[in-house]
Design an enzyme around this catalytic site. Structure first.
Site, PDB file in Angstrom:
ATOM      1  CG  HIS B 262      -2.054   1.252   1.291  1.00  0.00           C
ATOM      2  ND1 HIS B 262      -3.663   1.218   1.037  1.00  0.00           N
ATOM      3  CD2 HIS B 262      -1.817   2.259   1.716  1.00  0.00           C
ATOM      4  CE1 HIS B 262      -3.554   2.480   0.964  1.00  0.00           C
ATOM      5  NE2 HIS B 262      -2.684   3.588   1.458  1.00  0.00           N
ATOM      6  CD  GLU B 263       1.496   3.444   3.820  1.00  0.00           C
ATOM      7  OE1 GLU B 263       1.739   4.828   3.601  1.00  0.00           O
ATOM      8  OE2 GLU B 263       0.831   3.411   4.518  1.00  0.00           O
ATOM      9  CG  HIS B 266       0.653   6.470  -0.553  1.00  0.00           C
ATOM     10  ND1 HIS B 266      -0.535   6.464  -0.987  1.00  0.00           N
ATOM     11  CD2 HIS B 266      -0.168   5.653   0.712  1.00  0.00           C
ATOM     12  CE1 HIS B 266      -1.784   7.003  -0.201  1.00  0.00           C
ATOM     13  NE2 HIS B 266      -1.519   5.996   0.485  1.00  0.00           N
ATOM     14  CD  GLU B 292      -5.639   6.133   0.975  1.00  0.00           C
ATOM     15  OE1 GLU B 292      -5.046   6.458   0.688  1.00  0.00           O
ATOM     16  OE2 GLU B 292      -6.050   5.016   1.728  1.00  0.00           O
TER      17      GLU B 292
END
Lengths: 497, 497
Positions: B262-263, B266, B292
């Site tokens: 997830h990170e 980003h 997001e």
């Protein structure tokens, strides 16, 4: 009214200190964590924030506060902060902005030229840059002014109050005494065997020992941390965040052990400055020399002492189980104190180290005074090395090109190293009247030593000038005899003369 | 003349961006490295530097550049930078300085009150703070202005161009579809067995797998690094220094695996912004929602897919040898995609997650519009949770007090999470026309995917607004059908309905 003015002045100092703390963190990060490609952008950010610090330092607003508060405050901290700010203002404001900008660019260029010149042993390519750097420093010295010797104006950058007159009084005495000691050492039939120190020392074990020793020194890990870098350093971001770095050489434990303790000495100084000085220019070691006195005190007077190893050898062996289980303390202690002339300053033992400094001091003093030319340096360097240290460099990479200082325009910096050593010896001598030094070290409890240093030195930050602190603590001015006595006593025992 | 003005404007933006980079590093450092006691001083430094950023944002100098350059530049980057700067100027300058200062203090106080209130399940103690925060945000919305709904003014902070009208058109559709899916899932006789995921996963192995996956995603470790923190995050200091943090739970590998990916999503966004935008406000993701969309794209559409684990399960097992050697892929894949209503948003599965957001959106919209009162929140929260997610919180700690957002004054932020999800589904649908998605993922080579995202989304930074980028990439406005289709297809297969 005056209260308000003082508060405004403190606010401006706080703004400046905030940028400096951010700069400190960016510097630390570049050397520990930053990814490779970050350097380009980060350098621009550092340049931008540094420029802001410079602007504040030389601003009309700052000058206004200095003028209004100078002889007009009852607050001792404000008074000293005004003095220090005035000093910085004058240093910066007296150099024409355009000239300073050119100089900063020259420094940066010269450092990269020097790096290549050193790699290639090519002094000629560095020569024109060094000439310009010398010329700028001569000009700056003129702007700043001096009473007796042009080099005094530069010295004052690093060791306020110390002059050529002071150094020329003490350095020759030290040099002669150390030369005499070196002769005796070299003629002694007793010689330590450094090969007993060879071995393999896993990084993780060295790190554990480093952490343990820092902890015993009283370094506060809740206000600091230990990391690994190519070039070890200590950096005080603020009194509650003073970080240490070290380097692990798996073949030579001395790099990390003495390096960590050395940087730990610097860090203890910064961690124990009076918190009331936070966000002022006083929340910092008072000079390069006093700072170095603290690192050398821990590194040499404590960690290279027999008493220290009488206690810590056993502990050390638990972290290096394969290497020293059969080696008694005596040959170990002697080996870590072997005196052996080296070409490279940072590899020098504690006895010949000051001689390396004398070489540099005399050359840079003569350079700035215009008594010698840059192109004569390599020859003169080698002559002096031969005369003082007893060995002649075989090339310029291990001679005049070895240090970064001149490439960065730092003239007047080198003497601090030798001064720090003499200060440390004077503090050591004084401390022995209050503390049963060897006994305390043998017991492995450094609390009393740390407290003594905090009370007498650390807490003041830059509230006192170096010679003032020396006098307040020891009741004497700079006296090189203590260093000579200390070395003489220690090495006559090791080398039995 | 105009060229010179543009350069001056860029210099001011660069100064601002430099402080922001320093702030970013201080933030990162506090969460990863900083010693415990450093926090106090560092917070003051952060406050000081933040104030400087605010000063520049709202300065007359900035306003001057905006006015002079607004319709008067040929340079597309400058034009967009002027727009963005004007936006920031207006947001900040319209709030009276004194009021803003009070608000910042309130935020800080409210966050600590909230933390305690959450610990003690004591909504009443937090209530008066939340009331004030709502009142301030209502006032700010008035200063900023809006066309239709007061909440639009707040939404615009996080998702420029997205309004209540847009959300009220799509959210109910999504909610109804997901509720329908949830019913079918809960009625299905087929239920994954999450207990197969239990095990012990040493931190070091999890870290290795995380590094490996980031690397495969195309995350550039020469322009970033991975560290461990309590709350994972990604932070772009600049395009060449984008850092990721993660969290290792030795009992549950999902925290680190999906958290890191997830990170990493980003981070890929920030690493691949056009470097020409450096040191402008455009060198950043364009909105919370688009940001997001990138993290969710990698976390859900890729890393929770069957195709991904068909390739990576074997690799994963090498890092968790004791746990899954006998477990076939199918029950593993189903277990990591178990749908199970939870009280806590950040623990929600991918299907019920948007429903948590709907609860928050409706409540904060009504709060800001003055349709409901703060003291009614706990009851309304529980009612909505029961209605949408199908479970009723047993206390306020697992209900209305669970998120920090409102305590920090962030109203209008929550919808970004659901928008990001819908954006991701739309991008996914579009990408499938260019790339044989499942095949590429099954092959474990994400190069094409990363390049597609860079070309279509990442490179632009904030040059395009969220709905503009959505339209440029997909040729459509916001369309919730793609998310519903994606979830429907995936979960009907897993739960066989």
């Amino acid at each position: 009214m005056s209260k308000e003015l003082e508060q405004d002045f403190l606010n401006l100092l706080k703004e400046k200190a905030s940028y400096e703390e951010a700069l400190g963190l960016m510097f630390w990060d570049l050397r520990t964590n930053a990814p490779k490609k970050a350097v380009g952008n980060r350098s621009e950010v550092i340049g931008m924030v540094s420029q802001k610090v410079h602007q504040i330092t030389t601003s009309d607003q700052m000058k206004g506060y200095i003028d209004e508060l100078k002889n007009n405050t009852q607050n001792e901290i404000i008074k000293k902060a005004v003095e220090k700010s005035e000093d910085s203002y004058n240093r910066s404001a007296k150099i024409p902005a355009e000239e300073y900008k050119e100089y900063v660019m020259l420094q940066s260029k010269a450092e990269s030229v020097w790096e290549e010149a050193k790699d290639k042993d090519d002094f000629e390519s560095f020569e024109p840059y060094l000439e310009k750097l010398v010329a700028y420093n001569q000009k700056f010295a003129g702007y700043w002014g001096y009473d007796n010797h042009i080099y005094d104006a530069l010295l004052d950058n690093y060791e306020p109050g110390v002059t050529v007159a002071v150094l020329d009084d003490v350095f020759p005495k030290v040099r002669n005494s150390l030369s005499g000691l070196l002769d005796k050492i070299q003629q002694s039939p007793i010689q330590p065997d450094p090969s007993v120190l060879h071995g393999h020392f896993p990084k993780a074990d060295q790190e554990k020992f480093s952490l343990e020793i820092l902890s015993r020194m009283g370094y506060d890990f809740e206000a600091g941390r230990l990391d690994e870098t190519v070039h070890p350093f200590a950096i005080g971001l603020n009194v509650n965040d003073v970080r240490v770095t070290t380097k692990y050489d798996v073949k030579d434990f001395r790099t990390a052990v003495f390096g960590t303790i050395h940087e730990g000495g610097h860090a203890l100084y910064e961690q124990n400055i009076n918190p009331e000085l936070a966000f002022t220019p006083l929340a910092d070691g008072t000079s390069m020399g006093i700072h170095e006195s603290q690192s050398l005190f821990w590194e040499n007077f404590i960690a290279r002492s027999e008493a220290f190893w009488e206690n810590h050898y056993k502990l050390f062996k638990t972290y290096a189980p394969d290497s020293f289980s059969d080696l008694p303390l005596d040959p170990f202690y002697k080996a870590i104190n072997e005196v052996k002339p080296s070409y490279i300053r940072i590899e020098a033992d504690e006895l010949t180290y000051p001689l390396h400094i004398m070489v540099r001091y005399e050359l840079e003093k003569a350079l700035i005074a215009g008594d010698i030319k840059v192109k004569e340096l390599p020859e003169l360097w080698n002559d002096k090395m031969e005369e003082y240290v007893g060995i002649r460099p075989r090339n310029n990479a291990e001679g005049v090109l070895q240090d970064v200082h001149w490439a960065g325009g730092s003239f007047g910096y080198f003497p601090s190293y030798a001064l720090g050593y003499m200060y440390a010896a004077q503090f050591h001598n004084r401390m022995e009247k209050d503390i049963d030094f060897d006994k305390v070290i043998r017991a492995g409890d450094f609390t009393g030593i740390k407290e003594w240093l905090t009370e007498n030195i650390h807490q003041y930050g830059s509230m006192k000038k170096p010679l003032e602190i020396l006098n307040d603590v020891t009741g004497e001015k700079l006296n090189p005899d203590y260093l000579v006595q200390y070395l003489s006593k220690k090495y006559s025992k090791i080398y039995q003369f």
